[in-house]
Design a protein around this motif. Structure first.
Motif, mmCIF file in Angstrom:
data_model
loop_
_atom_site.group_PDB
_atom_site.id
_atom_site.type_symbol
_atom_site.label_atom_id
_atom_site.label_comp_id
_atom_site.label_asym_id
_atom_site.label_seq_id
_atom_site.Cartn_x
_atom_site.Cartn_y
_atom_site.Cartn_z
ATOM 1 N N LEU A 61 0.830 -1.209 0.000
ATOM 2 C CA LEU A 61 0.000 0.000 0.000
ATOM 3 C C LEU A 61 0.864 1.258 0.000
ATOM 4 O O LEU A 61 0.544 2.255 -0.655
ATOM 5 N N ILE A 62 1.968 1.182 0.758
ATOM 6 C CA ILE A 62 2.874 2.335 0.803
ATOM 7 C C ILE A 62 3.453 2.581 -0.592
ATOM 8 O O ILE A 62 3.491 3.715 -1.078
ATOM 9 N N ASN A 63 3.892 1.493 -1.223
ATOM 10 C CA ASN A 63 4.506 1.634 -2.545
ATOM 11 C C ASN A 63 3.533 2.191 -3.583
ATOM 12 O O ASN A 63 3.909 2.995 -4.436
ATOM 13 N N GLN A 64 2.265 1.739 -3.501
ATOM 14 C CA GLN A 64 1.256 2.276 -4.436
ATOM 15 C C GLN A 64 1.183 3.795 -4.359
ATOM 16 O O GLN A 64 1.068 4.483 -5.366
ATOM 17 N N GLN A 65 1.251 4.301 -3.127
ATOM 18 C CA GLN A 65 1.202 5.752 -2.939
ATOM 19 C C GLN A 65 2.542 6.398 -3.302
ATOM 20 O O GLN A 65 2.590 7.438 -3.956
ATOM 21 N N PHE A 66 3.608 5.722 -2.860
ATOM 22 C CA PHE A 66 4.910 6.368 -2.957
ATOM 23 C C PHE A 66 5.405 6.500 -4.396
ATOM 24 O O PHE A 66 6.120 7.446 -4.739
ATOM 25 N N GLN A 67 5.013 5.553 -5.249
ATOM 26 C CA GLN A 67 5.527 5.609 -6.627
ATOM 27 C C GLN A 67 5.093 6.884 -7.357
ATOM 28 O O GLN A 67 5.692 7.256 -8.356
ATOM 29 N N LYS A 68 4.090 7.557 -6.819
ATOM 30 C CA LYS A 68 3.667 8.827 -7.426
ATOM 31 C C LYS A 68 4.670 9.940 -7.141
ATOM 32 O O LYS A 68 4.701 10.963 -7.812
ATOM 33 N N ILE A 69 5.467 9.770 -6.061
ATOM 34 C CA ILE A 69 6.387 10.862 -5.730
ATOM 35 C C ILE A 69 7.866 10.464 -5.766
ATOM 36 O O ILE A 69 8.740 11.324 -5.744
ATOM 37 N N GLY A 70 8.163 9.183 -5.831
ATOM 38 C CA GLY A 70 9.581 8.812 -5.830
ATOM 39 C C GLY A 70 9.826 7.351 -6.155
ATOM 40 O O GLY A 70 8.882 6.590 -6.403
#
Lengths: 386, 201, 83
Positions: A61-70
């Motif tokens: 879940l973190i990666n799903q969000q994080f890939q938008k910023i880094g």
């Protein structure tokens, strides 16, 4: 001279915005929604060779969000959550000036779990100072974030540090972040202390058997200036060591007692002004008992009080900040969440623990926390209209 | 208007030598390992505190430096602590990590937090005071100065013991300094704090 | 039989870093947590680990520990009963 000093002491700081990322959700709103429904983040998880009741944020879940910023592979799990929380505060507050913004990061163990893993990060990455560098570079901040590490009261002290940074004329905003992960490193230690609960923890209950460790990142944007409308002012904070034992609270609650006394004096209030206490309530035998002794000595045993540990677990370096954010929601909405896990109050505890969520007009509230090393922390929040 | 505070004394423990206000007060006769060095300083100071032997190196060094700082005039219960280091509690972290697959040791785990050194100092000298532990890649005397100065100005603490308490697997570097409003030869300024930190060179 | 008691004294001194004490200083019936030896709560947890690690005995209820850990004698009797 004396007058000048008292002005400094009484300078208020204001909560402008906040964010919680936990197993219950990726924003303050999502987290509040879940706990309003009485949902706990704590589940049984296999970690190392054992199973523990703990709360864990799914990395997927973190990666799903994080890939938008880094780049998801360039940062550790904790770094990604810290960066996501910070990004959220920047997105919601586009007027923040990165040249004057100061930041304070609170964590007890940071990336320490890397010690037990094969990884491609540099060795220095296990150090807490790495978090400061990561955040400064990622967001292009002019000022290097300050890192504070005082066990379970870390993120409370981070607010005290923020207050000092706001005393500088040029500082308008300070961002405070608290974060820690669940790892075998931490769990095995608390397990060796026989401090972990089998099941979801039960603060103040007669059958409480220990704590749950949880993971979360909490963030708060603090400012010297109130906004138009309803504000929450942080009136004062205090921290007093109880000089008793490095892993156990004083039986007389001396450190907590002195912290609360001091914070009330600093804010020029009396105990009668306090409408609600957001307490530490870890659900260990000694902590909860100690809080009861301290609040009785202060004659605050009738003030409605709760612990949020059964919702999130003890989130260590994030705990004080996270619980302050929830308490601030209560303050603004004139309600107090049920102290989940309480069925029958321990007969040795004389406190007004809120069993089921109540509505109550709130103006001034107290947040407290205690931790290893004899640390005790107290802070006063007040609702104000401008 | 800025209030003046003064440095009352400083202690440096580095390279197996102990300095008080810049003067070397102890060095072992022969090369010893860290554990024996710490014991030698403990013996030299004629401390009798059995708990000392249970502490990790960070706590031992913090206790030894504080003991020297308060030899002539005991610190009082309102003396606040502002410590900084780079590696946190890394030595104990390593020791704990090495055994967690077997049997974790409560006596090691309890030292895996940097602020425990302040807890030990508070217990030994009975300080019911404010404690702050900061992490930074190097001793940031500007930051430590400002934070300490503010706590004193705000009357949050009457006196502060502040400094740098770095301990890692290879080396250690301890510098503590005592600051209050009693007049002394050294006004508390970032420059004087820096000078005191380098006062063994 | 007294070997176990001597062994326990040695192990407790080693594991709990009681540097100022030697095996001769601890009497079989000395109060470990009272004025005699002066152990604390972390020491108690450490003895729990020691019993599990070296003698395969698990104590899960910390309250139970209080009586067992009164002295070297009571620990030794507990080990003899449970091994």
């Amino acid at each position: 001279m004396a007058k000048e000093i008292s002005i400094v002491l009484n300078q208020k700081i204001y909560i402008k915005d906040d964010v919680i990322i936990s197993a219950l959700g990726f924003s303050t709103e999502e987290n509040i929604q879940q706990i309003s429904k009485g949902i706990s983040a704590i589940k049984k998880h296999g970690i190392g060779s054992k199973a523990y009741y703990t709360s864990i944020i799914e990395e997927e879940l973190i990666n799903q969000q994080f890939q938008k910023i880094g780049d998801i592979n360039a940062f550790t799990k904790l770094e990604k959550i810290l960066l996501l929380a910070t990004q959220q505060l920047f997105d919601k507050n586009p007027d923040i000036d990165k040249n004057t913004l100061e930041m304070v990061i609170a964590s007890t163990k940071g990336n320490i779990y890397l010690l037990g893993e094969n990884h491609d990060f540099s060795e220095e990455r296990v150090l807490l100072s790495a978090l400061s560098e990561i955040l400064q570079i990622f967001f292009g901040l002019k000022h290097q974030p300050v890192v504070v590490s005082n066990a379970c009261v870390s993120s409370g002290l981070a607010i005290s540090v923020a207050r000092q940074l706001l005393q500088k004329e040029t500082t308008e905003n300070v961002m405070v972040l608290g974060g820690d992960l669940v790892s075998e490193f931490v769990l095995s230690g608390f397990d060796s202390f026989q401090a972990l609960a089998e099941g979801i923890c039960r603060p103040y209950d007669k059958d409480r058997s220990g704590i749950n460790i949880g993971e979360a990142v909490a963030g708060m944007l603090l400012s010297k200036q109130p906004i138009k409308g309803i504000n929450t002012a942080i009136l004062a904070e205090a921290n007093v060591n109880d000089a008793n034992h490095i892993s156990g609270p004083s039986r007389t609650g001396e450190g907590l007692y002195l912290s609360v006394k001091k914070v009330i004096a600093l804010a020029q209030k009396t105990t009668k002004d306090i409408d609600y206490i957001s307490a530490h309530g870890t659900a260990t035998l000694f902590n909860d008992q100690m809080e009861s002794v301290a609040f009785n000595r202060l004659e605050m045993q009738d003030v409605p009080l709760n612990s949020l540990k059964a919702y999130f677990g003890h989130t260590l370096g994030a705990a004080t900040l996270l619980e302050t954010i929830v308490a601030n929601y209560s303050l603004k909405n004139n309600m107090i969440f049920s102290s989940m896990g309480l069925q029958a109050l321990d007969s040795n505890i004389q406190l007004n623990v809120v069993k089921a969520t109540i509505n109550k007009e709130l103006k001034t509230i107290l947040k407290t926390a205690s931790g290893f090393g004899g640390s005790n922390f107290a802070m006063l929040l007040q609702k104000e209209m401008y | 208007m800025k209030e003046n505070f003064y440095i009352q004394g400083s202690v440096i423990i580095r390279n197996d030598q102990v300095f008080k206000n810049g003067d070397k007060i102890f060095q072992p006769d022969i090369n010893v390992d860290r554990k024996d060095f710490l014991k030698a300083v403990y013996t030299f100071l004629e401390i009798s505190y059995p708990k000392f032997h249970k502490m990790d190196d960070l706590c031992k060094l913090g206790i030894l430096a504080t003991e020297i700082l308060q030899q002539n005039k005991p610190i009082n219960s309102q003396t606040g602590l502002v410590f900084q280091n780079k590696s946190g509690s890394l030595v104990s972290d390593f020791n704990h990590q090495q055994i967690i697959n077997d049997f974790a040791s409560p006596a090691i785990f309890v030292y895996t937090l940097p602020n425990i050194v302040m807890g030990e100092v508070c217990i030994m000298y009975q300080l019911n005071s404010e404690n702050f532990f900061f992490i930074n890649p190097h001793f940031d005397c500007n930051f430590v100065y400002h934070y300490t100065q503010n706590l004193l100005e705000n009357k949050s603490s009457q006196e502060i013991v502040c400094g740098w308490v770095e301990v890692n697997l290879e080396s250690y570097d301890i510098f503590l300094c005592r600051v209050n409003k009693e007049k002394s030869r050294h006004i508390f300024t970032p420059e004087n704090l820096k000078k005191a930190y380098h006062n063994n060179e | 039989m007294s070997n176990l008691r001597e062994e326990l004294k040695y192990k407790i001194i080693e594991n709990l870093n009681l540097e100022d004490l030697s095996v001769e200083d601890i009497g079989n019936n000395d109060l470990l947590f009272g004025d005699d030896i002066g152990l604390d709560s972390i020491d108690a947890l450490e003895i729990i680990v020691l019993l599990e690690k070296d003698y395969g005995i698990k104590i899960t209820d910390p309250k139970q520990g209080k009586e067992i850990f009164e002295s070297i004698e009571t620990i030794a009797q507990f080990i003899e009963k449970n091994q």
